[in-house]
Scaffold this motif. Structure first.
Motif, mmCIF file in Angstrom:
data_model
loop_
_atom_site.group_PDB
_atom_site.id
_atom_site.type_symbol
_atom_site.label_atom_id
_atom_site.label_comp_id
_atom_site.label_asym_id
_atom_site.label_seq_id
_atom_site.Cartn_x
_atom_site.Cartn_y
_atom_site.Cartn_z
ATOM 1 N N MET A 1 0.851 -1.188 0.000
ATOM 2 C CA MET A 1 0.000 0.000 0.000
ATOM 3 C C MET A 1 0.893 1.247 0.000
ATOM 4 S SD MET A 1 -3.351 -0.270 -0.037
ATOM 5 C CE MET A 1 -3.902 -1.545 1.074
ATOM 6 N N LEU A 2 0.521 2.223 -0.790
ATOM 7 C CA LEU A 2 1.326 3.434 -0.900
ATOM 8 C C LEU A 2 0.812 4.513 0.039
ATOM 9 C CD1 LEU A 2 1.715 3.728 -4.802
ATOM 10 C CD2 LEU A 2 3.256 2.611 -3.173
ATOM 11 N N GLY A 3 1.718 5.066 0.859
ATOM 12 C CA GLY A 3 1.389 6.192 1.700
ATOM 13 C C GLY A 3 1.870 7.484 1.069
ATOM 14 N N PRO A 4 1.684 8.629 1.741
ATOM 15 C CA PRO A 4 2.088 9.927 1.185
ATOM 16 C C PRO A 4 3.559 9.976 0.780
ATOM 17 C CG PRO A 4 0.714 10.241 3.116
ATOM 18 C CD PRO A 4 0.990 8.778 3.041
ATOM 19 N N ALA A 5 4.447 9.426 1.615
ATOM 20 C CA ALA A 5 5.878 9.451 1.296
ATOM 21 C C ALA A 5 6.183 8.622 0.054
ATOM 22 C CB ALA A 5 6.682 8.944 2.492
ATOM 23 N N ASP A 6 5.504 7.453 -0.072
ATOM 24 C CA ASP A 6 5.729 6.594 -1.240
ATOM 25 C C ASP A 6 5.278 7.284 -2.527
ATOM 26 O OD1 ASP A 6 6.580 4.257 0.298
ATOM 27 O OD2 ASP A 6 4.488 4.152 0.946
ATOM 28 N N VAL A 7 4.136 7.943 -2.465
ATOM 29 C CA VAL A 7 3.602 8.627 -3.646
ATOM 30 C C VAL A 7 4.547 9.729 -4.102
ATOM 31 C CG1 VAL A 7 1.752 10.154 -4.455
ATOM 32 C CG2 VAL A 7 1.188 8.071 -3.185
ATOM 33 N N ARG A 8 5.018 10.513 -3.167
ATOM 34 C CA ARG A 8 5.939 11.609 -3.527
ATOM 35 C C ARG A 8 7.278 11.068 -4.012
ATOM 36 N NH1 ARG A 8 4.301 16.710 -1.997
ATOM 37 N NH2 ARG A 8 2.392 16.793 -0.760
ATOM 38 N N ARG A 9 7.735 9.973 -3.414
ATOM 39 C CA ARG A 9 9.009 9.374 -3.849
ATOM 40 C C ARG A 9 8.906 8.874 -5.284
ATOM 41 N NH1 ARG A 9 10.045 4.334 -4.279
ATOM 42 N NH2 ARG A 9 8.342 3.705 -2.876
ATOM 43 N N LEU A 10 7.821 8.169 -5.582
ATOM 44 C CA LEU A 10 7.628 7.665 -6.939
ATOM 45 C C LEU A 10 7.500 8.803 -7.950
ATOM 46 C CD1 LEU A 10 5.173 4.669 -6.455
ATOM 47 C CD2 LEU A 10 7.425 4.582 -7.527
ATOM 48 N N ALA A 11 6.746 9.822 -7.578
ATOM 49 C CA ALA A 11 6.570 10.971 -8.475
ATOM 50 C C ALA A 11 7.909 11.645 -8.756
ATOM 51 C CB ALA A 11 5.592 11.963 -7.869
ATOM 52 N N ALA A 12 8.731 11.790 -7.707
ATOM 53 C CA ALA A 12 10.047 12.413 -7.886
ATOM 54 C C ALA A 12 10.941 11.543 -8.764
ATOM 55 C CB ALA A 12 10.695 12.642 -6.520
ATOM 56 N N GLU A 13 10.889 10.236 -8.537
ATOM 57 C CA GLU A 13 11.692 9.299 -9.333
ATOM 58 C C GLU A 13 11.368 9.399 -10.821
ATOM 59 O OE1 GLU A 13 11.224 4.647 -10.364
ATOM 60 O OE2 GLU A 13 11.212 5.109 -8.221
ATOM 61 N N LEU A 14 10.074 9.553 -11.118
ATOM 62 C CA LEU A 14 9.617 9.584 -12.508
ATOM 63 C C LEU A 14 9.582 10.989 -13.094
ATOM 64 C CD1 LEU A 14 6.653 7.057 -12.160
ATOM 65 C CD2 LEU A 14 8.951 6.605 -13.033
ATOM 66 N N GLY A 15 9.867 11.980 -12.265
ATOM 67 C CA GLY A 15 9.788 13.360 -12.738
ATOM 68 C C GLY A 15 8.368 13.775 -13.046
ATOM 69 N N ILE A 16 7.412 13.210 -12.289
ATOM 70 C CA ILE A 16 5.995 13.469 -12.533
ATOM 71 C C ILE A 16 5.533 14.690 -11.760
ATOM 72 C CG2 ILE A 16 3.655 12.613 -12.144
ATOM 73 C CD1 ILE A 16 4.947 11.220 -14.436
ATOM 74 N N ARG A 17 4.906 15.600 -12.461
ATOM 75 C CA ARG A 17 4.207 16.720 -11.842
ATOM 76 C C ARG A 17 2.753 16.624 -12.272
ATOM 77 N NH1 ARG A 17 8.041 22.130 -12.428
ATOM 78 N NH2 ARG A 17 9.835 21.341 -11.214
ATOM 79 N N PRO A 18 1.871 16.326 -11.326
ATOM 80 C CA PRO A 18 0.455 16.142 -11.686
ATOM 81 C C PRO A 18 -0.077 17.309 -12.506
ATOM 82 C CG PRO A 18 0.823 15.584 -9.388
ATOM 83 C CD PRO A 18 2.101 16.208 -9.882
ATOM 84 N N THR A 19 -0.805 16.981 -13.578
ATOM 85 C CA THR A 19 -1.309 18.018 -14.466
ATOM 86 C C THR A 19 -2.825 18.095 -14.425
ATOM 87 O OG1 THR A 19 -1.562 16.579 -16.403
ATOM 88 C CG2 THR A 19 0.618 17.546 -16.029
ATOM 89 N N LYS A 20 -3.348 19.326 -14.518
ATOM 90 C CA LYS A 20 -4.802 19.515 -14.580
ATOM 91 C C LYS A 20 -5.356 18.978 -15.885
ATOM 92 C CE LYS A 20 -5.260 23.526 -11.528
ATOM 93 N NZ LYS A 20 -5.731 24.933 -11.422
ATOM 94 N N LYS A 21 -4.550 19.041 -16.952
ATOM 95 C CA LYS A 21 -5.012 18.586 -18.259
ATOM 96 C C LYS A 21 -5.436 17.124 -18.215
ATOM 97 C CE LYS A 21 -3.552 18.045 -23.077
ATOM 98 N NZ LYS A 21 -2.448 18.190 -24.050
ATOM 99 N N LEU A 22 -4.658 16.291 -17.488
ATOM 100 C CA LEU A 22 -4.977 14.878 -17.372
ATOM 101 C C LEU A 22 -5.806 14.578 -16.121
ATOM 102 C CD1 LEU A 22 -1.602 13.223 -18.480
ATOM 103 C CD2 LEU A 22 -3.649 13.630 -19.848
#
Length: 276
Positions: A1-22
Motif C-alpha cells: 500500500m502506498l502512503g504519502p511518502a511513497d507517492v511523492r518518492r515515486l513521483a520524484a523518481e519519474l519526474g511526474i508533476r500532476p497536471t490539470k489537463k490529465l
C-alpha cells in the motif's frame, strides 16, 4: 500500500508533476483505497478494469480482491512504472496485473487482455462521465462499477427525475445501469489537494430497457430535451421533431404531456418517445 511518502518518492523518481489537463490527483491514503475496494463489493472471480491508475495506490489495494486487474493508463511513464511497483509492493499478486497504454475514451473490447466485469477507478474529473458512458457502451461484460468523481458530478450521475441536478448524465447512465452515491471522500487524501470535494458512485448494469431504439438516436433526443431546461418538451424538441406541433404529436403518442420539462422524465419515458 502506498502512503504519502511513497507517492511523492515515486513521483520524484519519474519526474511526474500532476497536471490539470490529465486530471491527475493521486490518492495517498491507504484507508481510503481500502474503503473504495470494500465498497466495490468485488468477488474473487471478478476481472476489474481500472482507469487512470496513476502511481498505483488503488491498484495495489485491488489486486488481492479480484481474479485479474486490467489498468488503462494514458501516460506512458506511469504505465511503464506500474508493473514494477506491483512487483515491488505485492510480488505474489503482480501476475494478476495487465497494463494497457491507451486513452480510456478510445478503449474497445479488443484492446483488453480480458473482458472486465467491474470498473473501479479514481476518474479524472474532466472526463468522468464520458469515460463511464463510453466504457458501458463498448464493454458489455461490465456489470458493475464504483468510481470516484467530483462530488457535483456524482450527484448528477445518481440524480432522480424531478431533482434540480437531474440532467443528461443522469438519463444516459440510467440507460445502462442503476446508480447511487456511495459516500464522500475528503480532499486531503489526494496529492495535490484538489479544490473540489469528491464522492463515490456505485452502479449496477441492468437489462430492463431492452428496446429496438438506437442508442445514439435516444441520446440525441435526451440532449435536445435538456438543451434548454426552462422550455417545455413541446418547445425543446421542436428542432428534433421538425416543429413544435410535430413534437407535441409524438409526445402524446408516447403518453407524455408536452407541457412537461425534460427533467421530469425518467429514462423509460425517453425510450417511449424515441420509439414513437
Amino acid at each position: 500500500m502506498l502512503g504519502p511518502a511513497d507517492v511523492r518518492r515515486l513521483a520524484a523518481e519519474l519526474g511526474i508533476r500532476p497536471t490539470k489537463k490529465l486530471g491527475q490527483n493521486f490518492v495517498h491514503d491507504p484507508n481510503t483505497v481500502r474503503r473504495i475496494v470494500a465498497s466495490a463489493e468485488l468477488s474473487p472471480e471478478d476481472v476489474v478494469l481500472e482507469v487512470g491508475p496513476g502511481l498505483g495506490s488503488l491498484t495495489l489495494a485491488l489486486l488481492p480482491a479480484c481474479k485479474e486487474l486490467v489498468a488503462v493508463e494514458i501516460d506512458p511513464v506511469l504505465a511503464a512504472r506500474l508493473p514494477q511497483t506491483a512487483r515491488e509492493q505485492a510480488p505474489e499478486l503482480a501476475g494478476r496485473l495487465s497494463v494497457v497504454l491507451k486513452d480510456a475514451m478510445k478503449v474497445a473490447v479488443g484492446d483488453l487482455p480480458a473482458e472486465p466485469t467491474a470498473l473501479v477507478a479514481n476518474l479524472p474529473y474532466n472526463v468522468a462521465v464520458p469515460v463511464v458512458l463510453h466504457l458501458m457502451a463498448e464493454l458489455p461484460s461490465l456489470c458493475k462499477g464504483l468510481v470516484m468523481v467530483q462530488a457535483e458530478v456524482a450527484d448528477r450521475m445518481a440524480a432522480a427525475p424531478g431533482s434540480r441536478i437531474y440532467g443528461v448524465p443522469s438519463v444516459k447512465l440510467a440507460w445502462y445501469a442503476e446508480a447511487k452515491k456511495a459516500g464522500m471522500v475528503g480532499r486531503n487524501v489526494f496529492w495535490p489537494v484538489p479544490n473540489v470535494d469528491s464522492a463515490l458512485v456505485a452502479f449496477t448494469r441492468h437489462d430492463e430497457l431492452v428496446s429496438d431504439v438506437d442508442r445514439e438516436k435516444l441520446f440525441a433526443l435526451v440532449d435536445a430535451a435538456f438543451a434548454q431546461r426552462r422550455k417545455t418538451l413541446r418547445a425543446a424538441l421542436a428542432g428534433w421533431a421538425g416543429s413544435a406541433a410535430e413534437a407535441e404529436v409524438r409526445l402524446r403518442k408516447a403518453g407524455v404531456d408536452p407541457g412537461l420539462r425534460g427533467e421530469q422524465l425518467g429514462v423509460r419515458d425517453f425510450v417511449r418517445i424515441a420509439e414513437v
